[in-house]
Every structure is written in C-alpha cells, then in structure tokens.
Scaffold this motif. Structure first.
Motif, PDB file in Angstrom:
ATOM      1  N   TYR A  37       0.812  -1.210   0.000  1.00  0.00           N
ATOM      2  CA  TYR A  37       0.000   0.000   0.000  1.00  0.00           C
ATOM      3  C   TYR A  37       0.858   1.279   0.000  1.00  0.00           C
ATOM      4  N   ASN A 133      -9.166  13.238   0.130  1.00  0.00           N
ATOM      5  CA  ASN A 133      -8.778  12.043  -0.624  1.00  0.00           C
ATOM      6  C   ASN A 133      -7.500  11.394  -0.088  1.00  0.00           C
ATOM      7  N   LEU A 135      -5.253   8.861   2.316  1.00  0.00           N
ATOM      8  CA  LEU A 135      -5.402   7.442   2.610  1.00  0.00           C
ATOM      9  C   LEU A 135      -5.276   7.176   4.104  1.00  0.00           C
ATOM     10  N   SER A 202     -17.200   3.266   7.472  1.00  0.00           N
ATOM     11  CA  SER A 202     -18.319   3.759   6.660  1.00  0.00           C
ATOM     12  C   SER A 202     -19.153   4.802   7.398  1.00  0.00           C
ATOM     13  N   PHE A 207     -14.378   5.877   2.459  1.00  0.00           N
ATOM     14  CA  PHE A 207     -14.598   4.858   1.429  1.00  0.00           C
ATOM     15  C   PHE A 207     -13.564   3.745   1.581  1.00  0.00           C
ATOM     16  N   SER A 209     -11.416   1.106   0.253  1.00  0.00           N
ATOM     17  CA  SER A 209     -10.905   0.737  -1.068  1.00  0.00           C
ATOM     18  C   SER A 209     -10.297  -0.656  -1.099  1.00  0.00           C
ATOM     19  N   ASN A 210      -9.976  -1.207   0.079  1.00  0.00           N
ATOM     20  CA  ASN A 210      -9.438  -2.565   0.097  1.00  0.00           C
ATOM     21  C   ASN A 210      -9.497  -3.155   1.504  1.00  0.00           C
ATOM     22  N   GLU A 239      -7.873  -0.468   4.003  1.00  0.00           N
ATOM     23  CA  GLU A 239      -7.456   0.792   3.394  1.00  0.00           C
ATOM     24  C   GLU A 239      -8.693   1.625   3.074  1.00  0.00           C
ATOM     25  N   GLY A 240      -8.670   2.878   3.493  1.00  0.00           N
ATOM     26  CA  GLY A 240      -9.799   3.771   3.241  1.00  0.00           C
ATOM     27  C   GLY A 240      -9.355   5.084   2.646  1.00  0.00           C
ATOM     28  N   ILE A 241     -10.249   5.720   1.906  1.00  0.00           N
ATOM     29  CA  ILE A 241     -10.016   7.031   1.306  1.00  0.00           C
ATOM     30  C   ILE A 241     -10.942   8.040   1.986  1.00  0.00           C
ATOM     31  N   ASN A 243     -13.262  11.026   2.466  1.00  0.00           N
ATOM     32  CA  ASN A 243     -14.171  11.887   1.696  1.00  0.00           C
ATOM     33  C   ASN A 243     -14.560  13.071   2.578  1.00  0.00           C
TER      34      ASN A 243
END
Length: 244
Positions: A37, A133, A135, A202, A207, A209-210, A239-241, A243
């Motif tokens: 990552y 955005n 990580l 969430s 978000f 992503s993995n 892994e999250g992004i 927002n």
C-alpha cells in the motif's frame, strides 16, 4: 482504571527487541502485505499513528516519505528518537492530535486499533489531519486470534492432522489481557468482529478501497501451526479514502 501509558512503558524494551529483531510473523506476513500500500510515497507526508518504537516509521522513511510518528509511551518514543530523520511526538491518539487540519497525505496505524478503547475518537482526528482524498491504512491482529485459540482434537492428534482454531463468541466485543510475544507484562486488547471496523469506516464517510486478510506464504511449511496459517489469517488490513 486502565493505565495504557504504563502498560506500554513497562514492556518498551522487550517490545523493541522482539518486534524489530525477532517477530517472525510480522516480517513474513504483515510487513510484506502492508508495504504493497506504500509503493509511491516518495516525498509524501505520512503520520504513523501509534508508532511505538518507530519500527514501521523507519521503513517508510527509507522509501522516501516524510514521516511523523506519535505514540502514548515516552519509553517507546525515546527508542524511536534514535532515528534523527523522523519527527516523533508523545501523545494519546484517542485525544486531540497536535497537528493542523489537512496535514498529511497518508495516516497509517499499524497494529494499534485493537488496543484502543475508543477508536471512534481516534478516527475523527484521523479525518481532521488527513488531506482530502488522503489514505487511511489500518492493520490489526485478525479478530480470529482475539476470539479463540488454537485447537487440536484427539482425532487430529491420532491422524497427525494440523491444528485449527476454536472460536468463542466471535461477535461479542470483549477486553483481553495480552502478553505480546510472551512479554513479561500484560497489555490490553479489545476484541471486535470485522464488521465493527467496516462500520467504523463507513459511518465516518471513509470509502473502503481494500480489505485484506493476511496469511502466511506456503513456503513456510515447517510445522502444523505454520500450515494452519496458510489458510487462517493472522492479520487484517483495511485501506480507506477520506471523503470530505
């Protein structure tokens, strides 16, 4: 009342010795999985949240990232500060972080969130200090390992079969005393099912992503426990992004 700073201060020297120079499972399962990552992090700003003695911070720094580390244990930070190329801070990551809004491209928390009593507090600060955005990468001990134990039935012993894991109340949250790699003092771990962490991300508009459940490569086949780890995940990475 839990003395989380004291827990980690008491095992700081042992933890450094065993994690840096003796942890087979991190070296052969978690590190290689986690580094996937961080392929393009040169000149990117990274916060190592709960950095301990700076083990993973040092790895990221050698890859060219601008790394900042923070941990509650002054004893672990004293060890970490031997690396002069990284800024290390003492602080409780379940409280307000001493960083400006939108300070980092990436926040990583490596093997920490299962030790937090209030992950919700920590994640709000993560969102604040991350750029849009950005990580957020979390690794924890897989909840299988905090909800059960290795088990070998009489039939398995007779037939020379590999052991398995016996799970107990997997869905129930609980607090556990844990001796990491047989350290002489106990730290506190909180068992929570995977869905807890998914909902934590969430519910804060992160978000996912993995998700990766990390197993031991089959090249390690020396004993029954190792073979069990070929199909029983020992670590979990999310892994999250951000927002916002």
């Amino acid at each position: 009342m839990r003395d989380k700073r004291g827990e980690w201060n008491r095992i700081a020297a042992e933890y450094d010795l065993k994690i840096v120079r003796g942890d087979f499972f991190r070296k052969n399962i978690l590190d290689s999985a986690l580094l996937k990552y961080f392929k393009n992090i040169k000149n990117r700003s990274v916060l190592d949240l709960g950095c301990g003695q700076g083990y993973f911070s040092e790895i990221l720094s050698t890859l060219g990232a601008h790394v900042t580390g923070i941990d509650i244990s002054e004893n672990l930070i004293a060890i970490a500060k031997k690396n002069k190329n990284i800024n290390f801070f003492i602080g409780d990551i379940e409280d307000a972080l001493p960083f400006e809004d939108n300070s980092f491209d990436i926040v990583v928390s490596n093997m920490v969130f299962m030790d937090l009593e209030n992950p919700e507090r920590a994640i709000k600060e993560v969102i604040r200090v991350l750029k849009k955005n950005g990580l957020f990468i979390v690794s924890i001990l897989h909840p299988i390992f905090t909800s059960g134990s290795i088990y070998k039935s009489i039939k398995d012993k007779i037939c020379l079969q590999d052991p398995s894991f016996l799970l107990k109340k997997y869905k129930s949250k609980k607090k556990i005393g844990w001796n990491i790699l047989d350290t002489t003092h106990t730290t506190t771990v909180f068992h929570r099912p995977i869905e807890y962490y998914i909902n934590l991300f969430s519910s804060h508009n992160i978000f996912i992503s993995n998700i990766e459940e990390c197993v031991l490569p089959e090249t390690f086949n020396e004993n029954g426990f190792y073979r069990t780890l070929h199909h029983t995940p020992m670590f979990l990475i999310i892994e999250g992004i951000i927002n916002k």
